[in-house]
Scaffold this active site. Structure first.
Site, PDB file in Angstrom:
ATOM      1  N   TYR A 144      61.167   9.244  43.533  1.00 54.11           N
ATOM      2  CA  TYR A 144      60.475  10.523  43.439  1.00 54.11           C
ATOM      3  C   TYR A 144      60.501  11.226  44.873  1.00 54.11           C
ATOM      4  O   TYR A 144      60.164  10.835  46.052  1.00 54.11           O
ATOM      5  CB  TYR A 144      59.025  10.405  43.224  1.00 54.11           C
ATOM      6  CG  TYR A 144      58.209  11.451  43.184  1.00 54.11           C
ATOM      7  CD1 TYR A 144      58.347  12.595  41.823  1.00 54.11           C
ATOM      8  CD2 TYR A 144      57.192  11.601  44.149  1.00 54.11           C
ATOM      9  CE1 TYR A 144      57.483  13.611  41.808  1.00 54.11           C
ATOM     10  CE2 TYR A 144      56.132  13.158  43.800  1.00 54.11           C
ATOM     11  CZ  TYR A 144      56.508  13.774  42.546  1.00 54.11           C
ATOM     12  OH  TYR A 144      55.630  14.960  42.460  1.00 54.11           O
ATOM     13  N   ASP A 239      64.572   9.951  52.777  1.00 53.42           N
ATOM     14  CA  ASP A 239      63.258  10.630  52.623  1.00 53.42           C
ATOM     15  C   ASP A 239      62.248   9.612  52.998  1.00 53.42           C
ATOM     16  O   ASP A 239      61.719   8.910  52.416  1.00 53.42           O
ATOM     17  CB  ASP A 239      63.282  11.154  50.958  1.00 53.42           C
ATOM     18  CG  ASP A 239      61.653  11.584  50.704  1.00 53.42           C
ATOM     19  OD1 ASP A 239      61.049  11.727  51.410  1.00 53.42           O
ATOM     20  OD2 ASP A 239      61.368  11.769  49.534  1.00 53.42           O
ATOM     21  N   LYS A 267      52.901  13.450  54.772  1.00 58.67           N
ATOM     22  CA  LYS A 267      51.902  12.641  54.811  1.00 58.67           C
ATOM     23  C   LYS A 267      51.385  12.143  56.367  1.00 58.67           C
ATOM     24  O   LYS A 267      50.336  13.043  56.757  1.00 58.67           O
ATOM     25  CB  LYS A 267      52.316  11.243  54.079  1.00 58.67           C
ATOM     26  CG  LYS A 267      52.360  11.534  52.607  1.00 58.67           C
ATOM     27  CD  LYS A 267      52.575  10.145  51.932  1.00 58.67           C
ATOM     28  CE  LYS A 267      53.183  10.416  50.446  1.00 58.67           C
ATOM     29  NZ  LYS A 267      52.116  10.884  49.510  1.00 58.67           N
TER      30      LYS A 267
HETATM   31  N1  HOZ Z   1      52.420  10.865  42.831  1.00 55.87           N
HETATM   32  C1  HOZ Z   1      51.748  10.995  44.172  1.00 55.87           C
HETATM   33  C2  HOZ Z   1      52.182   9.816  44.997  1.00 55.87           C
HETATM   34  N2  HOZ Z   1      53.345   9.247  44.789  1.00 55.87           N
HETATM   35  C3  HOZ Z   1      50.292  11.451  43.950  1.00 55.87           C
HETATM   36  C4  HOZ Z   1      49.880  12.350  44.793  1.00 55.87           C
HETATM   37  C5  HOZ Z   1      48.489  12.644  44.365  1.00 55.87           C
HETATM   38  O1  HOZ Z   1      47.910  12.667  43.286  1.00 55.87           O
HETATM   39  O2  HOZ Z   1      47.804  13.140  45.294  1.00 55.87           O
END
Ligand code: HOZ
Length: 427
Positions: A144, A239, A267
């Site tokens: 992702y 990434d 992040k």
């Molecule tokens: N799917 C995101 C982490 N892999 C979640 C992000 C979120 O909900 O803050």
């Protein structure tokens, strides 16, 4: 555990926010309960609006490696806020953070700040396409890279959680430029590259997959990608939104000694504030506007608050022994949890790199998205709920990763292991 206020806030949120959440996995849909609404957090602990306190292994999905509300990060944000929250004009802090990132990643000669990981990967792909003059890209099943159209094809994270790996709304004409291969399968990649000779702009990869659970690269996989990209003139985008400054100060690339042509970050470099960045070789980065023609822009890019939080965070990560502490805490948790799961008849597979980990509810090893999908997600949901009821906040999906912070105490880790023992006994 009383969660009445969370329940009523969730009901109210659903009337004005789709699914009641601003990011799908937060709805807890795949774990069979409703989400907790958060009031505040400090260190390793997060407190919901009903006053229940949890030991937190979500850590805002990765950024909170120092724990929540580190005083130096809070101070940096407060001081900066007092002098202006956003100017839409250059500040010295942007260059300071850029220099810190370039010093940590030898292959990042120039970097541009954006406001999220999605923006970082989307922009890096546009840049790779503009630089190579090629349209096709290759990503891996279950990886992702945010929610840009070209990247929502066979994607992990929320898409894996909800079983729709390719999102409706992505035109087939866009998706056809996104090719996919199996994670950790170099032969599969070679086949796709050979069938599309001279047409691939980039290969984008999570060097440790963190959005289908936690899936490390097998020996030789990243090195093989590097060789292939160099031989074929393909831009390798690593990434590191999740792994950067997480599994080592210089990210997964330092840990595995493999270097991308472009790198995406997010992040941790924002210390919990909205941030992303993409950087790499000067020659490629200079294809960006206003030096070159590839366009990318943003009012909040390089936002002063985010830059200050990022600088304060990275300074603290440079303290002697920081990553050793993260490793030791994670290894301690791993040992305890492996004892628990080893005594259980339920098939599980624990996978970890540094302070990133997950427990798959299937036999391992899990090397690919197809492997991860063998997990018993019902059993995971029961485990999740039991842990939550015992005050342990895990990522609410089998297909996400847990994160350790330096603020997790010995007591936190022991309590987590005890809770897991009770949860497994009751499964
Ligand atoms: N799917 C995101 C982490 N892999 C979640 C992000 C979120 O909900 O803050």
């Amino acid at each position: 555990m009383n969660r009445q206020t969370s329940e009523s806030l969730f009901a109210k949120a659903q009337t004005v926010i789709p699914g009641g959440v601003n990011s799908p996995v937060r709805a807890f849909k795949s774990v069979g309960c409703n989400p907790i609404f958060i009031k505040q957090a400090a260190g390793s602990r997060i407190t919901d609006v009903d006053g229940n306190e949890y030991i937190d292994y979500v850590g805002s999905w990765g950024p909170m490696i120092l724990g929540h509300c580190h005083p130096k990060v809070v101070e940096a944000i407060q001081q900066t806020a007092a002098s202006g929250a956003s100017f839409g004009a250059p500040t010295a802090r942007e260059t300071e953070l850029a220099e810190m990132v370039c010093a940590a990643f030898p292959n990042i000669e120039k970097i541009r700040m954006v406001s999220s990981g999605t923006e970082a990967t989307m922009s890096a792909i546009r840049l790779a396409r503009g630089y190579t003059g090629r349209d096709k890209i290759l990503k891996f099943d279950g990886c992702y890279h945010g929610h840009a159209d070209s990247l929502l094809v066979k994607a992990g994270s929320g898409l894996a959680t909800f079983g729709v790996p390719t999102s409706p709304g992505v035109p087939a004409d866009f998706a056809k430029y996104t090719l996919t291969a199996t994670y950790n399968d170099l032969e599969d990649v070679r086949k796709v590259v050979a069938a599309n000779q001279g047409e691939l702009a980039c290969i984008i990869i999570e060097p440790i997959a963190g959005n289908m659970g936690c899936v490390p690269p097998v020996a030789g996989f990243l090195e093989g990608l590097r060789e292939l990209c160099t031989a074929e003139g393909i831009v390798l985008i690593i990434d590191e939104v999740m792994t950067g400054f997480r599994v080592a100060y210089g990210g997964a690339q330092e840990r595995f000694n493999v270097r991308g042509d472009l790198v995406t970050l997010g992040k941790i470099i924002g210390g919990g504030l909205p941030v992303g960045a993409f950087g790499g070789k000067k020659e490629i980065m200079d294809a960006l506007s206003p030096e070159g023609g590839v366009y990318q822009a943003g009012t909040l890019s390089g936002n002063p608050l985010a830059m200050s939080a990022g600088i304060a965070t990275l300074k603290l990560l440079q303290e002697e022994g920081f990553y050793q502490q993260i490793e030791e805490k994670s290894a301690y948790l791993e040992k305890g949890l492996l004892e628990v799961t080893g005594n259980s008849p339920i098939a599980t597979c624990w996978q970890r790199v540094g302070g990133m980990f997950c427990n798959f509810f299937c036999a391992g090893p899990v090397n690919s998205f197809a492997d991860a999908q063998k997990s018993d997600t019902e059993a995971f949901g029961r485990y999740f709920r039991s842990m939550l009821d015992q005050g342990i906040n895990l990522a609410p999906s089998q297909f996400e990763t847990g994160f350790m912070s330096v603020a997790h105490s010995q007591e936190d880790l022991d309590r987590t292991i005890e809770a897991a023992a009770k949860a497994f006994a009751a499964l």
